[in-house]
Design a protein around this motif. Structure first.
Motif, short mmCIF file in Angstrom:
data_model
loop_
_atom_site.label_atom_id
_atom_site.label_comp_id
_atom_site.label_asym_id
_atom_site.label_seq_id
_atom_site.Cartn_x
_atom_site.Cartn_y
_atom_site.Cartn_z
N THR A 99 0.81 -1.22 0.00
CA THR A 99 0.00 0.00 0.00
C THR A 99 0.84 1.27 0.00
N ASN A 100 2.14 1.14 0.20
CA ASN A 100 3.04 2.29 0.22
C ASN A 100 4.29 1.94 -0.58
N VAL A 101 4.13 1.85 -1.90
CA VAL A 101 5.19 1.27 -2.75
C VAL A 101 6.45 2.13 -2.80
N ILE A 102 6.34 3.44 -2.54
CA ILE A 102 7.53 4.29 -2.54
C ILE A 102 8.50 3.84 -1.45
N TYR A 103 7.98 3.35 -0.36
CA TYR A 103 8.83 2.94 0.76
C TYR A 103 9.85 1.88 0.36
N PRO A 104 9.44 0.71 -0.14
CA PRO A 104 10.47 -0.26 -0.53
C PRO A 104 11.29 0.18 -1.74
N LEU A 105 10.66 0.92 -2.66
CA LEU A 105 11.41 1.35 -3.84
C LEU A 105 12.52 2.33 -3.49
N LEU A 133 11.67 -1.75 -12.30
CA LEU A 133 11.97 -0.42 -11.77
C LEU A 133 12.85 -0.52 -10.54
N ALA A 134 12.59 -1.50 -9.68
CA ALA A 134 13.40 -1.69 -8.48
C ALA A 134 14.86 -1.94 -8.85
N TYR A 135 15.09 -2.77 -9.84
CA TYR A 135 16.47 -3.05 -10.26
C TYR A 135 17.10 -1.79 -10.86
N ALA A 136 16.32 -1.02 -11.61
CA ALA A 136 16.85 0.22 -12.19
C ALA A 136 17.25 1.20 -11.09
#
Length: 478
Positions: free
Chosen positions: A316-322, A389-392
């Motif tokens: 629900t808060n994807v910016i956090y792990p990214l 995107l995470a890998y980038a």
């Protein structure tokens, strides 16, 4: 001319809330992002005030519902939320730190940082709406464009949003209270616009300026080891229970209610809860219930699976792990390096053996904490769509500048910080090193140091923590 829209206005007993919507640039640098459907986004700020009949009673002042009413000389403090990637809750009562600040005569501005809450929130659906994938475009090519888009949601852009709001409201200077990542953002604010600030209070949030992601996560693992040692010392019976649970998860595919995968690594990440008061006891209750289900039925019940799912907010808060490692990548000095999955790599360091589960070992298995792993993008239902995107992000080497050490050293803005000795997420030793190496004993950063609280000290006892910070401001005690 009014430069905002009132989204909501309401009174709850002795407080009044205004929610204001502002239209701001997506990119303050003006960089064009190919295929992006917008050049501007929205940020929403809530202003909380003590109820004043002369100002807020619509019978006395009919425009109160349609126009923000501020005192003649407003004393505004911005609560800068932790995270990254979490919205600000709207106060529904005058309690905790809200009460402390209102009683000191402040009006409090709570900003949903861009990408969260009502401020153009980023999740799978909204992301693909704002930046749709082009026909024939590979996942890697799309991730490259996503990277150009999402870097506009870092602390430097958040600070620009605060400045936009400050000017739109006609405020000459205001104060900051930065919690955790909000403290990091406050130091970015000081680095860019210290002349807009009266004072800065930070709780558990002095950033590790001039330290690399590996430095940060080495310290974080050490603090998390300490929390695990405390946990197993308090609940030695959980050593076997945790091993039983992880053995079961390693041999069975367990699907959570929202379709995510409960893997060994995902269960271990419940160790995030260690960072707040009562977290150790909460994890114990989860372990007891999960192990009880396995011994009774041979599988976990829906209830415990739902509880485990709800104790992690990555979906629900994807910016956090990214962004969890991106926040340590500064565009100057050591920050020019990519994080290269720092916490994932360091998990396999010799001193971190107990963080890795193996059926063949007989030692207790440690929970992890504020670390991100490649497995997240296989286990979390929403994060699966952000894998490329995470890998980038973790391989990116080009970062904007977040801190100006020279300006921080020279600023005349009073800075006071609550620094917690046993903080699991913002390391005590790194904080002290920043004070020594950036401020060089000039007194610009005054600290209230406590071993009584964990990372959430300002919520656990707002009167004591904020009272100590205001004492530092009022008396200039170092």
């Amino acid at each position: 001319m009014v430069s905002y829209e009132i989204v909501d206005f309401f009174r709850v007993k002795d407080i009044v809330n205004y929610r204001l919507k502002f239209q701001v640039p997506l990119s303050y640098s003006g960089v064009e992002i190919p295929g992006c459907t917008v050049k501007e986004i929205y940020v929403v700020a809530n202003i909380t005030q003590k109820y004043d009949e002369k100002l807020h009673d619509v019978r006395v002042f009919p425009e109160a519902k349609t126009n923000l009413v501020l005192p003649e000389k407003p004393k505004i403090i911005c609560y800068v939320q932790g995270g990254p990637g979490f919205p600000c809750g709207v106060p529904l009562s005058s309690t905790a730190f809200t009460k402390v600040l209102l009683d000191r005569g402040y009006q409090i501005l709570f900003l949903d940082q861009r990408g969260t809450g009502l401020s153009t929130p980023l999740e799978v659906g909204t992301f693909s709406h704002l930046l749709p994938q082009i026909n024939g475009e590979s996942k890697e090519e799309y991730a490259s464009r996503q990277l150009k888009f999402i870097v506009n949601f870092r602390a430097d852009s958040i600070v620009e949003d605060y400045e936009f709001v400050r000017k739109a409201l006609g405020i000459e200077k205001w104060s900051l209270l930065g919690q955790s990542y909000g403290g990091f953002t406050s130091f970015t604010y000081l680095s860019k616009y210290d002349t807009s600030l009266k004072e800065v209070l930070v709780t558990g949030g002095v950033p590790p300026i001039n330290f690399s992601p590996d430095d940060v996560h080495s310290a974080t693992y050490a603090r998390t080891r300490e929390r695990n040692e405390h946990y197993y010392d308090k609940y030695p019976q959980d050593k076997l229970k945790v091993r039983n649970i992880l053995t079961y998860l390693s041999k069975n595919k367990v699907t959570l209610p929202n379709g995510g995968n409960l893997s060994v690594e995902r269960f271990q990440q419940l160790g995030l809860l260690f960072g707040a008061s009562g977290g150790t006891d909460h994890i114990h209750q989860l372990v007891v219930k999960f192990d009880y289900d396995l011994s009774t039925f041979g599988f976990p019940t829906y209830q415990i699976l739902n509880e485990v799912q709800n104790d992690s907010t990555f979906d629900t808060n994807v910016i956090y792990p990214l962004f969890l490692e991106a926040i340590y990548c500064d565009g100057t000095g050591l920050g020019k390096k990519s994080s290269e999955w720092s916490s994932d790599r360091l998990r396999y360091a010799t001193e971190n053996t107990k963080f890795v589960f193996s059926e063949d070992s007989d030692h207790e298995v440690y929970f992890t904490g504020e670390m991100v792993y490649k497995s997240l993008y296989e286990d979390f239902a929403e994060l699966k769509k952000f894998k490329e995107l995470a890998y980038a992000l973790h391989n990116n080497k080009e970062w904007s500048s977040l801190y100006d050490a020279k300006r921080l050293y020279e600023t005349k803005v009073p800075i006071v910080s609550a620094t917690y000795v046993y903080d699991q997420f913002v390391d005590f030793d790194l904080t002290r090193a920043v004070k020594k190496e950036v401020f060089k004993g000039n007194g610009n950063l005054k600290q209230y140091i406590s071993s009584e609280f964990f990372h959430n000290g300002v919520r656990a006892d707002a009167e004591k923590v904020l009272g100590s910070l205001f004492d530092l401001l009022d008396c200039e005690i170092d």
